[in-house]
Every structure is written in structure tokens, then in C-alpha cells.
Design a protein around this motif. Structure first.
Motif, PDB file in Angstrom:
ATOM      1  N   ASP A  32      74.164  -6.776  50.820  1.00 20.68           N
ATOM      2  CA  ASP A  32      73.509  -5.468  50.954  1.00 20.68           C
ATOM      3  C   ASP A  32      72.006  -5.645  51.172  1.00 20.68           C
ATOM      4  N   LYS A  70      70.527  -5.864  57.453  1.00 16.83           N
ATOM      5  CA  LYS A  70      71.842  -5.889  58.117  1.00 16.83           C
ATOM      6  C   LYS A  70      71.853  -6.814  59.336  1.00 16.83           C
ATOM      7  N   ASP A 110      78.020  -3.812  52.462  1.00 20.79           N
ATOM      8  CA  ASP A 110      77.654  -2.398  52.475  1.00 20.79           C
ATOM      9  C   ASP A 110      77.154  -1.986  53.866  1.00 20.79           C
ATOM     10  N   ASN A 111      77.275  -0.718  54.170  1.00 25.05           N
ATOM     11  CA  ASN A 111      76.565  -0.100  55.310  1.00 25.05           C
ATOM     12  C   ASN A 111      76.996  -0.613  56.681  1.00 25.05           C
ATOM     13  N   ILE A 120      67.586   3.618  48.480  1.00 22.77           N
ATOM     14  CA  ILE A 120      68.717   3.207  49.316  1.00 22.77           C
ATOM     15  C   ILE A 120      69.754   2.417  48.520  1.00 22.77           C
ATOM     16  N   ARG A 173      76.953   3.091  59.452  1.00 22.69           N
ATOM     17  CA  ARG A 173      75.630   3.557  59.874  1.00 22.69           C
ATOM     18  C   ARG A 173      75.685   4.813  60.733  1.00 22.69           C
TER      19      ARG A 173
HETATM   20  C1  DHB Z   1      69.543   1.270  54.047  1.00 20.29           C
HETATM   21  C2  DHB Z   1      69.961   0.129  53.380  1.00 20.29           C
HETATM   22  C3  DHB Z   1      71.045   0.186  52.523  1.00 20.29           C
HETATM   23  O1  DHB Z   1      71.502  -0.909  51.874  1.00 20.29           O
HETATM   24  C4  DHB Z   1      71.712   1.383  52.309  1.00 20.29           C
HETATM   25  O2  DHB Z   1      72.791   1.381  51.465  1.00 20.29           O
HETATM   26  C5  DHB Z   1      71.287   2.535  52.956  1.00 20.29           C
HETATM   27  C6  DHB Z   1      70.200   2.471  53.822  1.00 20.29           C
HETATM   28  C7  DHB Z   1      68.368   1.206  54.961  1.00 20.29           C
HETATM   29  O3  DHB Z   1      67.831   0.101  55.136  1.00 20.29           O
HETATM   30  O4  DHB Z   1      68.004   2.226  55.493  1.00 20.29           O
END
Ligand code: DHB
Ligand code: SAH
Ligand code: MG
Length: 225
Positions: free
Chosen positions: A139, A142, A165-166, A39, A169
């Protein structure tokens, strides 16, 4: 338009814009062999981190969420030999893989890996340094993005850049109830809710598609207001 095409485009961009790099390739292979989840940021996003750090002339960098140190290598390279990166990782197994990768990448001297839950380590970092960060990459889990953003603002100088990041989703950010298996989407919503009225920070977010699917990142500048 689908995942296959997004991945092929990422591979093409990688081939054209990012010179072959055995260190980064080895870091990914080592992480994969150690069964770390794949990831990490894509190579094109890693290069974006590297370029943003360079553009900022950032020397003091904080990363929350190390995994195998792939993004850390990009950040440390962007910061140059005078740079100092602190990266926080909760899982000691991930941290051990990262240490090896950072050593092989020749950046271990400018990176400190702090093992522990970020919310426990961050108060330590506050106590341990009078230096403020120029660049923060968030990162990790979350669900804690609001707290991480509050810490990042507190620990950064005016003009610093914060990248999260992310935050998209697979569109889950629109409706976290539709994706109960992904508490991260709730975290992104909470983050955006917080930022919608937060003083002292100026933000945008960009959604992306690529080898890691449909996601996006949030970019913020600390205004110090
Ligand atoms: C996930 C976490 C991340 O930092 C990412 O870039 C992609 C996926 C995860 O926890 O699934
Ligand atoms: N930045 C990395 C990917 C990080 S993946 C890269 O792009 O290469 C997210 C990492 O955050 C995982 O290694 C996970 O173990 C770590 N993590 C999860 N919760 C955490 C927490 N509360 N504190 C610190 N690290 C955490
Ligand atoms: Mg990520």
C-alpha cells in the motif's frame, strides 16, 4: 448511487460491526493533526486486514506503506502478541507519527518501522532474516507495485497471502491514458499484466465502493509453484 451514499453505508457498517475504539480514533486524529494525507484504509478495510491475518494465523507480516500506522495497528492486532510486523515508510515524518500511534496502541513491541524507500529497504530485509512472511500488505507508491509484488513473492512462504490496495482507482485501471494525473493506474495495469502470466501465485481482485470512493484490492496466495 454516489459517493454520499457509499460513505453513509460505510459509516453504518462501521457503527454496526466495529466496536468504538478510542485508540484507532486517536491514531486518525493524530495523523490528521500532523497533516498527513487521509489516505489510510477505511475502518471496514482495516478490519478485513485484521480478520484475514487472523484467518491465516499469520505471525510474520510485512507492510509496504505505513503512513500514520492506522493499517499497521489493524495488522498487528490481528497477529496477536506473538506477531511480528515489519512496516516500511519512506517519509520520516509519517514514520514518526506512526511510531507514536503504535506506541499508544500498545503494539510497538511487535512492530518494526523501517524508514526508507521500500526498494532500498527490501533487500535489507531479505539479508536480515531467514523467516518468511505469512502475510504482506502492499500500500505505497502504486508505480512500484510490480516490484513490490515480486519482492513479496520472494519473501513469502508458500501459502502466504498478499493483499494489494488500490488496484481499481476509480476505474482508471481500464484506461490509464484517461487519468494521466494518476500514475497509480498505470502501476495497477502493470501489476495485472505481470500477474496475468506470473507463476507461483494465484490471484483475484475485488472492486469496492466506500468512504474512499471507487477502488478495489487484489488478493493473492503464494503457491510456491
Ligand atoms: C492514495 C493512496 C492510497 O493508499 C489509498 O488507499 C488511497 C489514495 C493516493 O495516493 O492518493
Ligand atoms: N497503509 C497505510 C496507508 C499508506 S499511504 C494505511 O492504510 O494506514 C502510502 C504511504 O506510502 C505514504 O505514507 C507514503 O509516504 C509511503 N510511500 C510512498 N512511496 C514510498 C516508497 N517508495 N517506499 C516506502 N514508502 C513509500
Ligand atoms: Mg491504500
Amino acid at each position: 448511487m454516489n459517493q454520499k451514499v457509499w460513505k453513509a453505508v460505510d459509516q453504518y457498517l462501521d457503527k454496526m460491526l466495529i466496536p468504538p475504539d478510542s485508540t484507532l480514533k486517536d491514531a486518525l486524529a493524530t495523523a490528521s493533526k500532523a497533516k498527513l494525507p487521509a489516505i489510510q484504509v477505511s475502518s471496514v478495510e482495516g478490519k478485513l486486514l485484521h480478520l484475514l491475518v487472523q484467518i491465516m494465523g499469520a505471525r510474520n507480516i510485512l507492510e509496504i506503506g505505513t503512513l500514520g500506522g492506522y493499517s499497521t495497528i489493524w495488522l498487528a492486532r490481528g497477529a496477536g502478541p506473538a506477531g511480528q510486523v515489519i512496516t516500511i515508510e519512506q517519509d520520516p515524518r509519517h514514520a514518526a507519527v506512526a511510531l507514536g500511534n503504535l506506541r499508544r496502541a500498545g503494539v510497538a513491541d511487535r512492530v518494526a518501522v523501517r524508514v526508507g524507500a521500500a526498494l532500498s529497504v527490501l533487500p535489507d530485509i531479505l539479508r536480515g532474516s531467514d523467516q518468511k512472511f505469512d502475510f504482506v500488505f502492499i500500500d505505497a507508491d502504486k508505480e512500484n507495485d510490480v516490484s513490490y509484488m515480486q519482492w513479496a513473492i520472494r519473501l513469502s512462504r508458500p501459502g502466504a497471502m498478499i493483499l494489494v490496495d488500490n488496484v481499481v482507482r476509480f476505474g482508471g485501471v481500464l484506461d490509464p491514458d484517461a487519468a494521466p494525473e494518476d500514475p497509480g493506474a498505470r502501476g495497477s495495469r502493470d501489476l495485472l499484466e505481470f500477474l496475468s502470466t506470473a507463476p507461483g501465485i494465484d490471484c483475484t481482485a475485488i472492486q469496492t465502493v466506500g468512504e474512499k470512493g471507487w477502488d478495489g484490492f487484489l488478493l493473492a496466495v503464494v503457491t510456491g509453484d
